[in-house]
Write an enzyme that holds these catalytic residues in place. Structure first.
Site, mmCIF file in Angstrom:
data_model
loop_
_atom_site.group_PDB
_atom_site.id
_atom_site.type_symbol
_atom_site.label_atom_id
_atom_site.label_comp_id
_atom_site.label_asym_id
_atom_site.label_seq_id
_atom_site.Cartn_x
_atom_site.Cartn_y
_atom_site.Cartn_z
ATOM 1 N N CYS A 113 0.850 -1.385 0.043
ATOM 2 C CA CYS A 113 -0.099 -0.167 -0.143
ATOM 3 C C CYS A 113 0.801 1.241 -0.051
ATOM 4 O O CYS A 113 0.214 2.373 -0.308
ATOM 5 C CB CYS A 113 -0.974 0.065 1.211
ATOM 6 S SG CYS A 113 -1.943 -1.400 1.533
ATOM 7 N N HIS A 253 -3.277 7.119 3.135
ATOM 8 C CA HIS A 253 -3.918 5.568 2.620
ATOM 9 C C HIS A 253 -5.133 5.198 2.946
ATOM 10 O O HIS A 253 -5.524 5.555 4.307
ATOM 11 C CB HIS A 253 -2.856 4.775 2.910
ATOM 12 C CG HIS A 253 -3.187 3.143 2.683
ATOM 13 N ND1 HIS A 253 -3.809 2.958 1.385
ATOM 14 C CD2 HIS A 253 -3.074 2.127 3.347
ATOM 15 C CE1 HIS A 253 -4.180 1.375 1.550
ATOM 16 N NE2 HIS A 253 -3.460 1.130 2.888
ATOM 17 N N ASN A 283 -10.102 -0.054 0.817
ATOM 18 C CA ASN A 283 -8.643 -0.167 0.779
ATOM 19 C C ASN A 283 -8.211 -0.409 -0.636
ATOM 20 O O ASN A 283 -8.386 -1.590 -0.803
ATOM 21 C CB ASN A 283 -8.048 -0.832 1.876
ATOM 22 C CG ASN A 283 -6.618 -0.830 1.905
ATOM 23 O OD1 ASN A 283 -5.984 -0.511 0.633
ATOM 24 N ND2 ASN A 283 -6.145 -1.240 2.737
HETATM 25 O O1 UT7 Z 1 -3.368 -1.550 3.823
HETATM 26 C C1 UT7 Z 1 -3.263 -2.093 5.081
HETATM 27 C C2 UT7 Z 1 -4.334 -3.126 5.181
HETATM 28 N N1 UT7 Z 1 -4.773 -3.578 6.510
HETATM 29 C C3 UT7 Z 1 -5.270 -2.624 7.427
HETATM 30 O O2 UT7 Z 1 -5.450 -1.422 7.309
HETATM 31 C C4 UT7 Z 1 -5.840 -3.426 8.701
HETATM 32 C C5 UT7 Z 1 -5.767 -2.493 9.770
HETATM 33 N N2 UT7 Z 1 -6.567 -2.882 11.051
HETATM 34 C C6 UT7 Z 1 -7.950 -2.807 10.894
HETATM 35 O O3 UT7 Z 1 -8.377 -1.878 10.247
HETATM 36 C C7 UT7 Z 1 -8.788 -3.176 12.028
HETATM 37 O O4 UT7 Z 1 -7.892 -3.843 12.978
HETATM 38 C C8 UT7 Z 1 -9.810 -4.107 11.422
HETATM 39 C C9 UT7 Z 1 -11.052 -3.343 10.648
HETATM 40 C C10 UT7 Z 1 -9.471 -5.222 10.499
HETATM 41 C C11 UT7 Z 1 -10.589 -4.824 12.694
HETATM 42 O O5 UT7 Z 1 -11.181 -3.987 13.673
HETATM 43 P P1 UT7 Z 1 -10.802 -4.193 15.246
HETATM 44 O O6 UT7 Z 1 -11.559 -2.995 15.897
HETATM 45 O O7 UT7 Z 1 -9.247 -4.138 15.407
HETATM 46 O O8 UT7 Z 1 -11.542 -5.283 15.411
HETATM 47 P P2 UT7 Z 1 -10.941 -6.711 16.012
HETATM 48 O O9 UT7 Z 1 -10.052 -7.274 15.108
HETATM 49 O O10 UT7 Z 1 -10.481 -6.369 17.442
HETATM 50 O O11 UT7 Z 1 -12.268 -7.919 16.142
HETATM 51 C C12 UT7 Z 1 -13.227 -7.706 16.930
HETATM 52 C C13 UT7 Z 1 -14.466 -8.469 16.610
HETATM 53 C C14 UT7 Z 1 -13.704 -9.969 16.520
HETATM 54 O O12 UT7 Z 1 -14.645 -10.667 17.264
HETATM 55 P P3 UT7 Z 1 -14.413 -11.285 18.758
HETATM 56 O O13 UT7 Z 1 -13.269 -12.062 18.500
HETATM 57 O O14 UT7 Z 1 -14.268 -10.185 19.681
HETATM 58 O O15 UT7 Z 1 -15.582 -12.170 19.142
HETATM 59 C C15 UT7 Z 1 -13.731 -10.524 15.114
HETATM 60 O O16 UT7 Z 1 -13.934 -11.780 14.874
HETATM 61 O O17 UT7 Z 1 -14.864 -8.387 15.251
HETATM 62 C C16 UT7 Z 1 -15.077 -9.778 14.567
HETATM 63 N N3 UT7 Z 1 -15.110 -9.200 13.266
HETATM 64 C C17 UT7 Z 1 -16.271 -8.878 12.566
HETATM 65 N N4 UT7 Z 1 -17.336 -8.972 12.897
HETATM 66 C C18 UT7 Z 1 -18.217 -8.674 11.974
HETATM 67 C C19 UT7 Z 1 -13.928 -9.093 12.149
HETATM 68 N N5 UT7 Z 1 -14.292 -8.763 11.001
HETATM 69 C C20 UT7 Z 1 -15.641 -8.670 11.108
HETATM 70 C C21 UT7 Z 1 -16.678 -8.116 10.353
HETATM 71 N N6 UT7 Z 1 -18.062 -8.280 10.836
HETATM 72 N N7 UT7 Z 1 -16.424 -8.003 8.974
#
Ligand code: UT7
Length: 328
Positions: A113, A253, A283
């Site tokens: 990215c 980004h 993204n």
């Molecule tokens: O170009 C670089 C590319 N990468 C990025 O930019 C990624 C950077 N990271 C992020 O943007 C965030 O970490 C995410 C959007 C990927 C995740 O957000 P978060 O607030 O960090 O959520 P989390 O990983 O702490 O997950 C919270 C919960 C989890 O459930 P449990 O384990 O607490 O029961 C996930 O399983 O949300 C769940 N979850 C979802 N729920 C509904 C993860 N993805 C989803 C989804 N819909 N799509």
């Protein structure tokens, strides 16, 4: 030293729109979750008969027209991508062929990215060295082809698209002022496609385990990004002897609204100066900053003399920031 800047700019996004509601039909997710955690509402996916090179070609045609130059006037094509049409053949060569840019050398630059910022920096250096006069920098991605449509953690984040910029000499004092590139190399699965490279060639077992799709530790990438974006922007400003207060617009980004808000708060840059369009495209990896810039240009939001900062991060982990004085 010559001043090097952007002579022409273009973007292309595929027609097919994939909304959060469409994702709700595939995995256990909701529009509410995706919107509050990322800011994304919809993204574009390349058509079945489109590869990354096709997206890059469309953006390049617009950039060449905008710069009022012919494809054969281009000396070098740099393509930022992590989703080339094929492996082993550089994707920029396909673009060189399709544009009939017969006098151009061409290579791909893989910095995920951060690729657009890396490529603009390399292109500028090539022109300043005297080696080339006109460099076409393209950032094009078809991330939809490498995401697992069964994985709600990664799939919902990404989209496809392309941006292109013609680089050349500009009026003294304008153009790219400074850039800072960084890498915090990791060897684990923070953000990568595990199978299909030389370490883990595709086998039936790896294919069945879906290891040919993106894997990501979202929390680790998030923590990295909220530090890397402000750090790189401050470094680029320092190098260019620029007070961040004088920045007119920031193009981050377009990965996650929460990352962007945290980064600009740390920089003390007012949110109104930050250009955001991730709600429409998600993204698009290397292409995201360029697509945002292109939309800002089309909306008449950039005027000659504006100081703009580009800042990004991605797999590698790579990061970087570039400051330029808009010259068009
Ligand atoms: O170009 C670089 C590319 N990468 C990025 O930019 C990624 C950077 N990271 C992020 O943007 C965030 O970490 C995410 C959007 C990927 C995740 O957000 P978060 O607030 O960090 O959520 P989390 O990983 O702490 O997950 C919270 C919960 C989890 O459930 P449990 O384990 O607490 O029961 C996930 O399983 O949300 C769940 N979850 C979802 N729920 C509904 C993860 N993805 C989803 C989804 N819909 N799509």
């Amino acid at each position: 030293m010559k001043s090097v800047g952007i002579l022409g700019f273009g973007k292309y996004v595929p027609e097919k729109i994939m909304t959060n509601a469409d994702w709700e039909k595939l995995v256990d997710t909701s529009d509410e979750w995706i919107t509050t955690r990322t800011g994304i509402k919809e993204r574009r996916y390349a058509a079945e008969d489109q590869g990354t090179s096709d997206l890059g070609v469309e953006a390049s045609k617009i950039a060449l027209k905008d710069a009022n130059i012919k494809a054969e006037d281009i000396d070098l094509i740099i393509l930022a991508t992590c989703t080339p049409d094929y492996r082993a053949q550089n994707c920029s060569s396909l673009i060189q062929n399709k544009l009939r840019a017969k006098n151009a050398a061409a290579f791909d630059l893989e910095a995920a990215c951060s690729g657009f910022i890396y490529s603009l920096t390399v292109g500028k250096a090539m022109i300043q060295s005297g080696m080339y006069k006109k460099v076409l920098v393209i950032a094009a991605e078809s991330i939809s082809r490498i995401i697992d449509m069964q994985d709600r953690n990664t799939g919902i984040l990404f989209g496809d698209g392309a941006a292109a910029a013609v680089l050349g000499e500009v009026e003294e004092g304008y153009g790219i002022i400074s850039s800072y590139l960084g890498t915090e190399g990791v060897t684990d699965g923070t953000l990568r496609i595990k199978a299909g490279g030389t370490r883990y060639p595709i086998t039936q077992e790896r294919f069945d385990n879906r290891e040919h799709f993106i894997e990501m530790n979202g929390t680790d990438v998030f923590k990295f990004a909220v530090k890397a974006l402000p750090y790189a922007t401050k470094k680029a400003a320092e190098q260019g002897n620029i007070d961040l207060k004088n920045i007119d617009m920031v193009f981050p980004h377009q990965a996650n609204l929460r990352i962007i808000k945290s980064a600009v708060k740390k920089l003390g840059i007012p949110y109104e100066k930050v250009y955001i369009n991730l709600e429409k495209y998600g993204n698009t990896s290397a292409a995201s900053i360029g697509i945002a810039m292109s939309e800002a240009i089309d909306e008449g939001k950039l005027k000659k003399g504006d100081l703009i900062a580009l800042t990004g991060f991605g797999a590698g982990l790579t990061y970087g920031s570039l400051i330029m004085k808009w010259s068009k």
